[in-house]
Write a protein that holds these residues in place. Structure first.
Motif, PDB file in Angstrom:
ATOM      1  N   SER A 221      19.276 -19.903   0.146  1.00 41.62           N
ATOM      2  CA  SER A 221      17.990 -19.824  -0.553  1.00 41.62           C
ATOM      3  C   SER A 221      17.975 -18.655  -1.531  1.00 41.62           C
ATOM      4  CB  SER A 221      16.851 -19.609   0.447  1.00 41.62           C
ATOM      5  OG  SER A 221      16.892 -20.603   1.426  1.00 41.62           O
ATOM      6  N   SER A 222      17.245 -18.829  -2.587  1.00 41.92           N
ATOM      7  CA  SER A 222      17.101 -17.755  -3.584  1.00 41.92           C
ATOM      8  C   SER A 222      15.885 -18.065  -4.444  1.00 41.92           C
ATOM      9  CB  SER A 222      18.349 -17.677  -4.454  1.00 41.92           C
ATOM     10  OG  SER A 222      18.119 -16.839  -5.565  1.00 41.92           O
ATOM     11  N   THR A 223      15.140 -17.046  -4.763  1.00 44.88           N
ATOM     12  CA  THR A 223      14.081 -17.184  -5.775  1.00 44.88           C
ATOM     13  C   THR A 223      14.510 -16.450  -7.043  1.00 44.88           C
ATOM     14  OG1 THR A 223      12.337 -17.391  -4.124  1.00 44.88           O
ATOM     15  CG2 THR A 223      11.656 -16.657  -6.312  1.00 44.88           C
ATOM     16  N   ARG A 224      14.679 -15.123  -6.928  1.00 47.22           N
ATOM     17  CA  ARG A 224      14.953 -14.298  -8.085  1.00 47.22           C
ATOM     18  C   ARG A 224      16.285 -14.629  -8.771  1.00 47.22           C
ATOM     19  NH1 ARG A 224      11.517 -11.874  -4.869  1.00 47.22           N
ATOM     20  NH2 ARG A 224      12.869 -12.928  -3.388  1.00 47.22           N
ATOM     21  N   THR A 225      17.354 -14.643  -7.993  1.00 47.87           N
ATOM     22  CA  THR A 225      18.680 -14.733  -8.595  1.00 47.87           C
ATOM     23  C   THR A 225      18.888 -16.092  -9.271  1.00 47.87           C
ATOM     24  OG1 THR A 225      19.405 -13.328  -6.784  1.00 47.87           O
ATOM     25  CG2 THR A 225      21.122 -14.304  -8.139  1.00 47.87           C
TER      26      THR A 225
ATOM     27  N   ARG B   2      26.290 -18.703  -4.926  1.00 46.34           N
ATOM     28  CA  ARG B   2      25.747 -17.939  -3.784  1.00 46.34           C
ATOM     29  C   ARG B   2      26.154 -18.688  -2.517  1.00 46.34           C
ATOM     30  NH1 ARG B   2      19.917 -15.310  -2.612  1.00 46.34           N
ATOM     31  NH2 ARG B   2      20.810 -13.868  -4.118  1.00 46.34           N
TER      32      ARG B   2
ATOM     33  N   HIS C 293      26.755  -8.380  -4.082  1.00 43.70           N
ATOM     34  CA  HIS C 293      25.750  -9.050  -4.920  1.00 43.70           C
ATOM     35  C   HIS C 293      25.782  -8.280  -6.251  1.00 43.70           C
ATOM     36  CE1 HIS C 293      22.318 -11.115  -6.319  1.00 43.70           C
ATOM     37  NE2 HIS C 293      21.491 -10.956  -5.301  1.00 43.70           N
TER      38      HIS C 293
ATOM     39  N   GLN D 120      22.881  -7.998  -8.830  1.00 48.87           N
ATOM     40  CA  GLN D 120      21.744  -7.201  -8.327  1.00 48.87           C
ATOM     41  C   GLN D 120      22.004  -5.719  -8.599  1.00 48.87           C
ATOM     42  OE1 GLN D 120      18.748  -8.259  -6.682  1.00 48.87           O
ATOM     43  NE2 GLN D 120      18.189  -6.137  -7.053  1.00 48.87           N
TER      44      GLN D 120
ATOM     45  N   PRO E 239      15.272  -4.995  -3.553  1.00 53.13           N
ATOM     46  CA  PRO E 239      15.846  -6.176  -4.220  1.00 53.13           C
ATOM     47  C   PRO E 239      14.989  -7.423  -4.089  1.00 53.13           C
ATOM     48  CG  PRO E 239      16.964  -5.787  -2.126  1.00 53.13           C
ATOM     49  CD  PRO E 239      16.006  -4.633  -2.328  1.00 53.13           C
ATOM     50  N   GLY E 240      14.044  -7.418  -3.120  1.00 53.78           N
ATOM     51  CA  GLY E 240      13.250  -8.604  -2.835  1.00 53.78           C
ATOM     52  C   GLY E 240      14.079  -9.604  -2.015  1.00 53.78           C
TER      53      GLY E 240
HETATM   54  N1   CP Z   1      17.372 -10.099  -4.767  1.00 54.79           N
HETATM   55  C1   CP Z   1      17.694 -11.367  -4.447  1.00 54.79           C
HETATM   56  O1   CP Z   1      18.895 -11.726  -4.345  1.00 54.79           O
HETATM   57  O2   CP Z   1      16.649 -12.213  -4.276  1.00 54.79           O
HETATM   58  P1   CP Z   1      16.764 -13.785  -4.034  1.00 54.79           P
HETATM   59  O3   CP Z   1      17.384 -13.967  -2.673  1.00 54.79           O
HETATM   60  O4   CP Z   1      15.385 -14.338  -4.130  1.00 54.79           O
HETATM   61  O5   CP Z   1      17.685 -14.345  -5.094  1.00 54.79           O
END
Ligand code: CP
Length: 306
Positions: A56-60, A109, A137, A140, A264-265
């Motif tokens: 899962s990922s939102t930002r990346t 990822r 990462h 990041q 990093p969130g």
């Molecule tokens: N910082 C980071 O990798 O966030 P995500 O998991 O939402 O991509």
């Protein structure tokens, strides 16, 4: 432009200082593009970018997609849900089959440390690591370095405290390599069970107490606590973690100063970081996210030149 010495971005560990500096200076150019009313350039219109996300990922993921689109590349998004992974298809078969559709850059990822290195050895396309297990990462760390440089002017001698789960954090590892190469001083802080043995060999100082870490640092970089670590016995409860290692107003008062906060969130609000601090004027969190697009444009652009 000289171009990068690497053909893949698998980790910060493999990057030379000149490659790091080139990525950051190219980011400056794309950050300027993103200030314009038309935030798009034709630089990669001949290329196709595959986002190959097994976690899962939102930002990346969104940031890579937006970065590729801002460079006029075509983008294909793969996610495990709904794919033939459920029928047993391997990572390599999946990547090779998608590459056969003429992908030029593969952003991966994966939950397995080393997955990006593995694909880099097997594919013709350039591979970019978007987070592999507990290894690295790199983008990041690059966006973090860019944000720190924007904030402080220079990273030379800047004191950055990484606070939280250092043992399982790919963000911590990439930041330790990146900040070290760029001349910052790095300390790590967290429960002893979440600090790897011999971490000092990576050039960092261990500060066992969060107030001491806050007193020492110029910037506090708070890491996400993965809730499953509590079940695995690394710490007794989230409440206890928050009380002893959370970054909250009382800890800052005891340290006697307000420090800029990075993360990093995604943030576990009021666990590793007080919600009020995450939302405060001292938080650089959304600036990190904003800078992520320009940094990823720079990485895609530079690796797309070969
Ligand atoms: N910082 C980071 O990798 O966030 P995500 O998991 O939402 O991509």
């Amino acid at each position: 432009m000289a171009g990068l010495q690497v053909t893949h971005l698998t980790g910060i560990r493999e990057l030379s200082l000149s490659d790091l500096q080139q990525i950051l200076s190219t980011t400056d150019q794309f950050a300027e593009v993103l200030q314009r009313s038309v935030k798009q350039v034709p630089s990669l219109r001949h290329l196709t970018v595959l986002n190959l996300f097994y976690e899962s990922s939102t930002r990346t993921r969104i940031s890579f997609e937006l970065a590729a689109r801002r460079l006029s590349a075509q983008v294909v998004n793969f996610s495990v849900a709904g794919s033939s992974v459920s029928k047993g298809e391997t990572l390599l078969d999946t990547a090779r089959n998608l590459e056969a559709m003429q992908m030029d850059l593969v952003v991966v990822r994966h939950q397995a440390s080393g997955a990006a290195h593995f694909l880099a050895q097997q594919l013709r396309a350039s591979v970019i690591n978007a987070g592999d297990g507990i290894n690295e990462h790199p983008t990041q760390a690059l966006l973090d370095a860019y944000t720190l440089r924007q904030f402080a002017g220079s990273l030379t001698g800047l004191k950055v405290a990484l606070i939280g789960d250092i043992r399982h954090s790919r963000v911590a590892r990439s930041n330790i390599f990146c900040l070290g190469k760029l001349g910052a001083q790095v300390a790590v802080c967290g429960p002893p069970s979440l600090i790897p043995q011999a971490i000092e060999t990576l050039g960092v100082t261990v500060l066992p107490d969060v107030v001491e870490a806050l007193r020492w640092c110029d910037v506090a970089y708070v890491l996400r606590i993965q809730r499953e670590r509590q079940q695995a016995g690394y710490f007794p409860s989230l409440q206890e973690y928050a009380a002893w290692f959370g970054v909250h107003e009382r800890a800052l008062q005891q340290a006697g100063k307000k420090v800029p906060i990075m993360h990093p969130g995604p943030v576990n609000r009021d666990v590793e970081l007080a919600a009020v601090l995450a939302d405060s004027g001292h938080s650089l969190i959304l600036q990190q996210v904003k800078n992520g697009v320009a940094v990823r444009m720079a990485v895609l652009f530079l690796l797309g030149q070969r």
